[in-house]
Write a protein that holds these residues in place. Sequence first.
Motif, PDB file in Angstrom:
ATOM      1  N   THR A 186     -24.432 -24.498 -16.959  1.00 13.59           N
ATOM      2  CA  THR A 186     -25.594 -24.083 -16.162  1.00 13.59           C
ATOM      3  C   THR A 186     -26.503 -23.163 -16.974  1.00 13.59           C
ATOM      4  OG1 THR A 186     -24.195 -22.352 -15.176  1.00 13.59           O
ATOM      5  CG2 THR A 186     -24.542 -24.367 -13.890  1.00 13.59           C
ATOM      6  N   LEU A 243     -30.384 -23.865 -17.749  1.00 16.99           N
ATOM      7  CA  LEU A 243     -31.436 -22.923 -17.355  1.00 16.99           C
ATOM      8  C   LEU A 243     -32.272 -22.453 -18.542  1.00 16.99           C
ATOM      9  CD1 LEU A 243     -29.390 -20.984 -14.687  1.00 16.99           C
ATOM     10  CD2 LEU A 243     -31.514 -22.256 -14.284  1.00 16.99           C
ATOM     11  N   LEU A 281     -25.682 -31.227 -13.122  1.00 17.59           N
ATOM     12  CA  LEU A 281     -25.408 -30.451 -11.909  1.00 17.59           C
ATOM     13  C   LEU A 281     -24.228 -31.043 -11.134  1.00 17.59           C
ATOM     14  CD1 LEU A 281     -29.062 -29.746 -10.737  1.00 17.59           C
ATOM     15  CD2 LEU A 281     -27.438 -28.080 -11.640  1.00 17.59           C
ATOM     16  N   THR A 316     -30.514 -33.950 -15.918  1.00 18.25           N
ATOM     17  CA  THR A 316     -30.335 -32.727 -15.131  1.00 18.25           C
ATOM     18  C   THR A 316     -29.465 -32.914 -13.889  1.00 18.25           C
ATOM     19  OG1 THR A 316     -32.415 -31.835 -15.976  1.00 18.25           O
ATOM     20  CG2 THR A 316     -31.550 -30.857 -13.952  1.00 18.25           C
ATOM     21  N   LYS A 371     -30.843 -25.038  -8.055  1.00 17.85           N
ATOM     22  CA  LYS A 371     -29.473 -25.551  -7.914  1.00 17.85           C
ATOM     23  C   LYS A 371     -28.595 -25.080  -9.069  1.00 17.85           C
ATOM     24  CE  LYS A 371     -30.589 -29.630  -5.155  1.00 17.85           C
ATOM     25  NZ  LYS A 371     -30.591 -31.117  -5.093  1.00 17.85           N
ATOM     26  N   ALA A 372     -29.171 -25.009 -10.256  1.00 16.74           N
ATOM     27  CA  ALA A 372     -28.401 -24.521 -11.401  1.00 16.74           C
ATOM     28  C   ALA A 372     -28.047 -23.050 -11.218  1.00 16.74           C
ATOM     29  CB  ALA A 372     -29.188 -24.731 -12.693  1.00 16.74           C
ATOM     30  N   ASN A 380     -35.040 -35.665 -17.258  1.00 22.47           N
ATOM     31  CA  ASN A 380     -35.053 -35.684 -15.798  1.00 22.47           C
ATOM     32  C   ASN A 380     -33.868 -36.464 -15.227  1.00 22.47           C
ATOM     33  OD1 ASN A 380     -37.378 -34.158 -15.617  1.00 22.47           O
ATOM     34  ND2 ASN A 380     -38.737 -35.938 -15.592  1.00 22.47           N
ATOM     35  N   ASP A 433     -36.215 -21.132  -3.889  1.00 25.50           N
ATOM     36  CA  ASP A 433     -36.134 -22.179  -2.863  1.00 25.50           C
ATOM     37  C   ASP A 433     -35.777 -21.552  -1.515  1.00 25.50           C
ATOM     38  OD1 ASP A 433     -35.795 -24.394  -1.312  1.00 25.50           O
ATOM     39  OD2 ASP A 433     -34.333 -25.379  -2.615  1.00 25.50           O
ATOM     40  N   HIS A 481     -34.711 -25.259 -18.197  1.00 27.17           N
ATOM     41  CA  HIS A 481     -35.339 -25.402 -16.871  1.00 27.17           C
ATOM     42  C   HIS A 481     -35.141 -24.106 -16.106  1.00 27.17           C
ATOM     43  CE1 HIS A 481     -35.460 -29.657 -17.920  1.00 27.17           C
ATOM     44  NE2 HIS A 481     -34.173 -29.579 -18.180  1.00 27.17           N
ATOM     45  N   ASP A 493     -36.525 -22.652 -13.684  1.00 25.21           N
ATOM     46  CA  ASP A 493     -36.752 -22.550 -12.239  1.00 25.21           C
ATOM     47  C   ASP A 493     -35.863 -23.494 -11.434  1.00 25.21           C
ATOM     48  OD1 ASP A 493     -38.709 -20.638 -12.683  1.00 25.21           O
ATOM     49  OD2 ASP A 493     -40.307 -22.125 -12.875  1.00 25.21           O
ATOM     50  N   ASN A 494     -34.738 -23.893 -11.979  1.00 26.99           N
ATOM     51  CA  ASN A 494     -33.864 -24.828 -11.278  1.00 26.99           C
ATOM     52  C   ASN A 494     -32.930 -24.055 -10.347  1.00 26.99           C
ATOM     53  OD1 ASN A 494     -31.578 -26.649 -10.689  1.00 26.99           O
ATOM     54  ND2 ASN A 494     -32.603 -28.022 -12.116  1.00 26.99           N
TER      55      ASN A 494
END
Length: 332
Positions: free
Chosen positions: A253, A257, A234, A230, A265-266, A227, A294, A260, A262-263
């Motif tokens: 990126t 991904l 970014l 990440t 921003k990535a 956490n 988002d 993660h 569901d990121n």
Amino acid sequence: MEETYLLNVEGVKKKILHGGQGELPKFQDGSKITFHFQTLKDDFERTVIDDSREAGIPMEIIVGKMFKMEIWETLLSSMRAGEVAEFWCDAIHTGMYALVSKGMRRIAEGRDPLEGQKHRCGMGNMFDYHSTGYDDLDELQRTPQPLIFIMELFRVEEPSAYKRDTWAMSKEEKLAAVPVLHSEGNRLVLRKEFRQAAEKYQEAVICLRNLQAKEKPWEDGWLKLENLVTPLVLNYCQCQLELGEYYEVLEHTTELLQKHKDNAKAYFKRAKAHAAVWNEREAREDFLRVAHLDPAMAAAVKKELKLLGERMRKKHVEDRKRYQGLFQQPRG
């Protein structure tokens, strides 16, 4: 005439090639040793395996910090500043050299030396992966053998005399360094010094990856560190976008991904990188995924899709003109 010395260590011989100056330095826990080295096979050709001068950066180790090649501390602690010496070391001292060399080569290539490791120690990684990624080092792993190290000692600094490198820090020191590096990176971004900012973010990431290597993947300790990693990755990718390093952004990126999915921003940063290198379909897919994940970013996505469309239309027009020019018959 070169003389051969014994260091009262089994399986080690020393030749002084060039004498040093002054007294023998004080080698204490925490001292930083700076030196150049060359590693050769003990064969007829004296085949060169590694040479720190080729990378242009001297090697540094910290006394007492469990460097995998423990024998190097012994060799260096027999030297004076400015001395150049050749050491022959039996296979009992060189078994870890392949892993040490792998890490040094990855650093020289600008990569995280611990990337991809699952186990807590180098030996575990050796048995898990079987390959270092370098053919000559794989041979050393399969066939442990004596090696020759030619070393030139530059200086020995007391612990209080230098800024601690993050890899030499304790767990607590690394955790304390991460927010400082993060803040320094943010400050440099505000000044638009993106390359220097990227270096701060990268150093913080390597700190955390070093700590993660000692945790079991996806358990609480590992997740807490992830956490922290990440947002740093970014931020690093944003700097690389500003610097035009689009393929590096795609690499980092995509790797992010995979862990993660569901990121948003990535996906957004990867979409911008795809757009910059004319990957229209991939860029659109990533931008639409951002809007789905988002909704607050929907306006930004709409703007980016409009820009992408305009850029692609302009490119198609330019391409048509270029191709028409190629196939037009010259008059005359």
